[in-house]
Design an enzyme around this catalytic site. Structure first.
Site, PDB file in Angstrom:
ATOM      1  N   ASN A 151       0.957  -1.242   0.238  1.00 54.38           N
ATOM      2  CA  ASN A 151       0.057  -0.028   0.002  1.00 54.38           C
ATOM      3  C   ASN A 151       0.694   1.206  -0.286  1.00 54.38           C
ATOM      4  O   ASN A 151       1.991   1.225   0.605  1.00 54.38           O
ATOM      5  CB  ASN A 151      -1.258   0.096   1.106  1.00 54.38           C
ATOM      6  CG  ASN A 151      -0.483  -0.395   2.433  1.00 54.38           C
ATOM      7  OD1 ASN A 151       0.772  -0.751   2.927  1.00 54.38           O
ATOM      8  ND2 ASN A 151      -1.014   0.428   3.226  1.00 54.38           N
ATOM      9  N   CYS A 179      -4.316   0.124  -2.230  1.00 48.42           N
ATOM     10  CA  CYS A 179      -3.954  -0.899  -1.804  1.00 48.42           C
ATOM     11  C   CYS A 179      -2.582  -1.787  -2.549  1.00 48.42           C
ATOM     12  O   CYS A 179      -2.374  -1.401  -3.635  1.00 48.42           O
ATOM     13  CB  CYS A 179      -5.451  -1.482  -1.508  1.00 48.42           C
ATOM     14  SG  CYS A 179      -6.598  -0.902  -0.408  1.00 48.42           S
ATOM     15  N   GLU A 226      -2.841  -4.439  -3.034  1.00 48.84           N
ATOM     16  CA  GLU A 226      -3.355  -5.724  -4.042  1.00 48.84           C
ATOM     17  C   GLU A 226      -3.836  -5.226  -5.277  1.00 48.84           C
ATOM     18  O   GLU A 226      -2.874  -5.498  -6.413  1.00 48.84           O
ATOM     19  CB  GLU A 226      -4.563  -6.427  -3.968  1.00 48.84           C
ATOM     20  CG  GLU A 226      -4.539  -6.694  -1.998  1.00 48.84           C
ATOM     21  CD  GLU A 226      -4.941  -6.048  -0.855  1.00 48.84           C
ATOM     22  OE1 GLU A 226      -4.727  -5.234  -1.125  1.00 48.84           O
ATOM     23  OE2 GLU A 226      -5.725  -6.588  -0.135  1.00 48.84           O
ATOM     24  N   CYS A 240     -10.152  -4.646   0.915  1.00 47.43           N
ATOM     25  CA  CYS A 240     -11.633  -4.397   0.200  1.00 47.43           C
ATOM     26  C   CYS A 240     -12.326  -4.510  -1.509  1.00 47.43           C
ATOM     27  O   CYS A 240     -11.864  -5.601  -2.193  1.00 47.43           O
ATOM     28  CB  CYS A 240     -10.626  -3.145  -0.224  1.00 47.43           C
ATOM     29  SG  CYS A 240     -10.323  -2.311  -1.063  1.00 47.43           S
TER      30      CYS A 240
HETATM   31  N1  THU Z   1      -4.708  -1.832   2.204  1.00 45.56           N
HETATM   32  C1  THU Z   1      -4.478  -2.681   1.878  1.00 45.56           C
HETATM   33  O1  THU Z   1      -3.442  -1.697   0.909  1.00 45.56           O
HETATM   34  N2  THU Z   1      -5.156  -3.780   1.560  1.00 45.56           N
HETATM   35  C2  THU Z   1      -6.448  -4.110   1.886  1.00 45.56           C
HETATM   36  O2  THU Z   1      -6.342  -5.410   1.801  1.00 45.56           O
HETATM   37  C3  THU Z   1      -6.124  -2.775   3.233  1.00 45.56           C
HETATM   38  C4  THU Z   1      -6.120  -2.273   3.031  1.00 45.56           C
HETATM   39  C5  THU Z   1      -4.656  -0.588   2.992  1.00 45.56           C
HETATM   40  C6  THU Z   1      -4.755   1.458   2.803  1.00 45.56           C
HETATM   41  C7  THU Z   1      -4.667   1.817   4.111  1.00 45.56           C
HETATM   42  O3  THU Z   1      -3.471   2.279   3.494  1.00 45.56           O
HETATM   43  C8  THU Z   1      -4.511   1.262   4.684  1.00 45.56           C
HETATM   44  O4  THU Z   1      -4.143  -0.416   4.533  1.00 45.56           O
HETATM   45  C9  THU Z   1      -5.524   1.539   6.118  1.00 45.56           C
HETATM   46  O5  THU Z   1      -7.072   1.358   5.737  1.00 45.56           O
END
Ligand code: THU
Length: 130
Positions: A44, A55, A57, A87
């Site tokens: 992320n 994110c 993913e 998400c």
């Molecule tokens: N986030 C991800 O990178 N992947 C996920 O599956 C859930 C959320 C990140 C986005 C943000 O930088 C942090 O986690 C908090 O939401």
């Protein structure tokens, strides 16, 4: 192709350390196994304008596509615990390229949850539905 989950999980845990998450302190790493056998990683990346955050993913998917890979075999996500599920936006982006995809979520302590894209996003909206 047999899935080397240990290698995929290790790649997700490794890239998680590179996450740029100064606002949430919530680091996530993702490793996507392509049909070619290559692994694509993403973490992320947050921003002072919070909504611009991407994110782990989605960064892994975009990195794979930029390398010419569009078919995927498996996804590992490394987060704080084994409940860090992709998400909704990431589920939809994954569904663009996969009908179904086995997914393992792994926590810092090695705990794991097994799921799949079909389970996380049943009846996904796809190109053929437009
Ligand atoms: N986030 C991800 O990178 N992947 C996920 O599956 C859930 C959320 C990140 C986005 C943000 O930088 C942090 O986690 C908090 O939401």
């Amino acid at each position: 192709m047999a899935i080397n989950w240990d290698a995929l999980i290790a790649a997700a845990q490794q890239v998680r350390k590179k996450a740029y998450a100064p606002y949430s302190q919530f680091q996530v790493g993702a490793a996507l196994l392509g049909k070619s056998g290559r692994i694509y990683v993403g973490c992320n990346v947050e921003n002072a304008s919070y909504g611009l955050t991407i994110c782990a993913e989605r960064n892994a998917v975009f990195s794979a596509v930029a390398e010419g890979e569009r078919e995927f075999i498996a996804l590992a996500v490394a987060g704080k615990d084994e409940q860090v599920f992709p998400c909704g936006a990431c589920r939809q982006v994954l569904a663009e390229f996969c009908n179904d995809l086995p997914i393992r979520i792994v926590g810092e302590d090695g705990s794991q949850t097994e799921t799949s894209l079909g389970e996380l996003l049943p009846k996904a909206f796809r190109f053929e539905h437009r």
